[in-house]
Design an enzyme around this catalytic site. Structure first.
Site, PDB file in Angstrom:
ATOM      1  N   ALA A 163      80.113 -51.465  61.410  1.00 38.37           N
ATOM      2  CA  ALA A 163      80.938 -52.575  61.443  1.00 38.37           C
ATOM      3  C   ALA A 163      80.534 -52.997  60.456  1.00 38.37           C
ATOM      4  O   ALA A 163      80.738 -54.188  60.363  1.00 38.37           O
ATOM      5  CB  ALA A 163      80.760 -52.159  63.009  1.00 38.37           C
ATOM      6  N   TYR A 164      79.280 -53.294  60.378  1.00 34.45           N
ATOM      7  CA  TYR A 164      77.967 -54.321  58.936  1.00 34.45           C
ATOM      8  C   TYR A 164      79.152 -53.665  58.120  1.00 34.45           C
ATOM      9  O   TYR A 164      79.423 -54.682  57.860  1.00 34.45           O
ATOM     10  CB  TYR A 164      76.908 -53.872  59.498  1.00 34.45           C
ATOM     11  CG  TYR A 164      76.143 -54.471  58.586  1.00 34.45           C
ATOM     12  CD1 TYR A 164      75.616 -55.854  58.533  1.00 34.45           C
ATOM     13  CD2 TYR A 164      76.000 -53.688  57.426  1.00 34.45           C
ATOM     14  CE1 TYR A 164      75.271 -56.975  57.460  1.00 34.45           C
ATOM     15  CE2 TYR A 164      75.075 -54.105  56.371  1.00 34.45           C
ATOM     16  CZ  TYR A 164      74.661 -55.554  56.421  1.00 34.45           C
ATOM     17  OH  TYR A 164      73.829 -56.911  55.923  1.00 34.45           O
ATOM     18  N   THR A 165      78.586 -52.667  57.210  1.00 35.09           N
ATOM     19  CA  THR A 165      79.303 -51.837  56.492  1.00 35.09           C
ATOM     20  C   THR A 165      81.174 -52.712  55.778  1.00 35.09           C
ATOM     21  O   THR A 165      80.779 -53.827  54.751  1.00 35.09           O
ATOM     22  CB  THR A 165      79.300 -51.260  55.121  1.00 35.09           C
ATOM     23  OG1 THR A 165      79.470 -50.134  56.668  1.00 35.09           O
ATOM     24  CG2 THR A 165      77.661 -50.457  55.434  1.00 35.09           C
ATOM     25  N   LYS A 168      80.401 -56.875  55.635  1.00 36.35           N
ATOM     26  CA  LYS A 168      80.047 -56.572  53.600  1.00 36.35           C
ATOM     27  C   LYS A 168      81.399 -57.064  53.107  1.00 36.35           C
ATOM     28  O   LYS A 168      80.638 -57.490  52.167  1.00 36.35           O
ATOM     29  CB  LYS A 168      78.809 -55.670  54.244  1.00 36.35           C
ATOM     30  CG  LYS A 168      77.959 -56.775  55.090  1.00 36.35           C
ATOM     31  CD  LYS A 168      77.414 -58.557  54.450  1.00 36.35           C
ATOM     32  CE  LYS A 168      76.634 -59.060  55.398  1.00 36.35           C
ATOM     33  NZ  LYS A 168      76.383 -60.554  54.343  1.00 36.35           N
TER      34      LYS A 168
END
Length: 257
Positions: A163-165, A168
């Protein structure tokens, strides 16, 4: 920190700078660096204790302090009100730094729709709405610099935090699209992409012997990327020295990616 031997940007003096996630880590280095340049600095953060400690330290060191506004960036209404407060107390925002993020690790098997939405609500959604809040006055004044913080993690195909990558990787799309929309008004939009930065959070939670070896093996430059290294690039992009830089990624990772 001692910034006396680093570059000065006369164009940043008295500029109004608004930073998200400025209380600790990379954000704190960005806040201090703009204060050191003589900018009028405001920042938001959810960490009241860490942010208050930073404000007190900067007041003691520089004789002036940034405006700190507690804010949970998942609440877009609160973010908009924070921008309004900055405008009322300091003036129109000249430089926006979208720094806030949360890179908590998570297994793809465990991600729920609710968790996915929350990660986007922290890591990408506030960037757009912060831009939307400051851009109208920048358009009227035909000037401004917007700097979004990305991450080298997705470029390196890092796992363990999908979810973070995903969020980003979307930062550069936001940057390039908004650079096109706002460029006609002389507003610059860029992405700064940090490598693995040795913040207190990273050192406490994730930097281990394996990580140290990986940095030694993959970075072109020896040593470790520090928060101040990211802040220096942000300063440049906020200054008039970068007046013809827009829609670009500026990677600060010691040559890792």
């Amino acid at each position: 920190m001692d910034l006396s031997n680093l570059a000065r940007y006369p164009s940043l003096k008295d500029k109004v700078v608004f930073i998200t996630g400025g209380g600790t880590g990379i954000g704190a280095a960005i806040v201090e660096s703009f204060v050191d340049q003589g900018s009028r600095v405001a920042f938001v953060d959810i960490d009241v204790a860490g942010s208050s400690k930073l404000v007190d330290a900067l007041q003691a060191q520089y004789g002036r302090k940034p405006l700190f506004i507690p804010c949970d960036l998942k609440d877009i209404g609160a973010l908009r009100e924070a921008v309004g407060q900055v405008t009322r107390e300091l003036g129109d925002v000249d430089v926006l730094v979208n720094n806030a993020a949360n890179d908590t690790r998570h297994k793809w098997q465990d991600v729920t729709p609710e968790y996915w939405d929350e990660r986007q609500a922290i890591n990408i959604r506030p960037m757009f709405f912060a831009i939307q809040a400051v851009a109208p006055r920048m358009v009227e004044r035909r000037a401004g610099s917007i700097i979004n913080l990305g991450s080298v993690s997705w470029k390196n195909a890092n796992g363990g935090m999908p979810a973070y990558t995903t969020a980003k990787s979307a930062v550069n799309g936001l940057t390039r699209g908004m650079a096109r929309d706002l460029g006609q008004h002389h507003i610059r939009v860029n992405t700064v992409v940090p490598g693995w930065v040795m913040t207190e959070r990273q050192l406490n939670l994730w930097v281990d012997a394996k990580g140290e070896r990986e940095m030694d093996e993959r970075q072109c430059l020896a040593g470790r990327v520090k928060p101040i290294d990211i802040a220096r690039m942000v300063l440049y992009l906020g200054s008039d020295d970068a007046k013809m830089c827009s829609a670009q990624e500026f990677v600060v990772d010691a040559g890792w990616a």
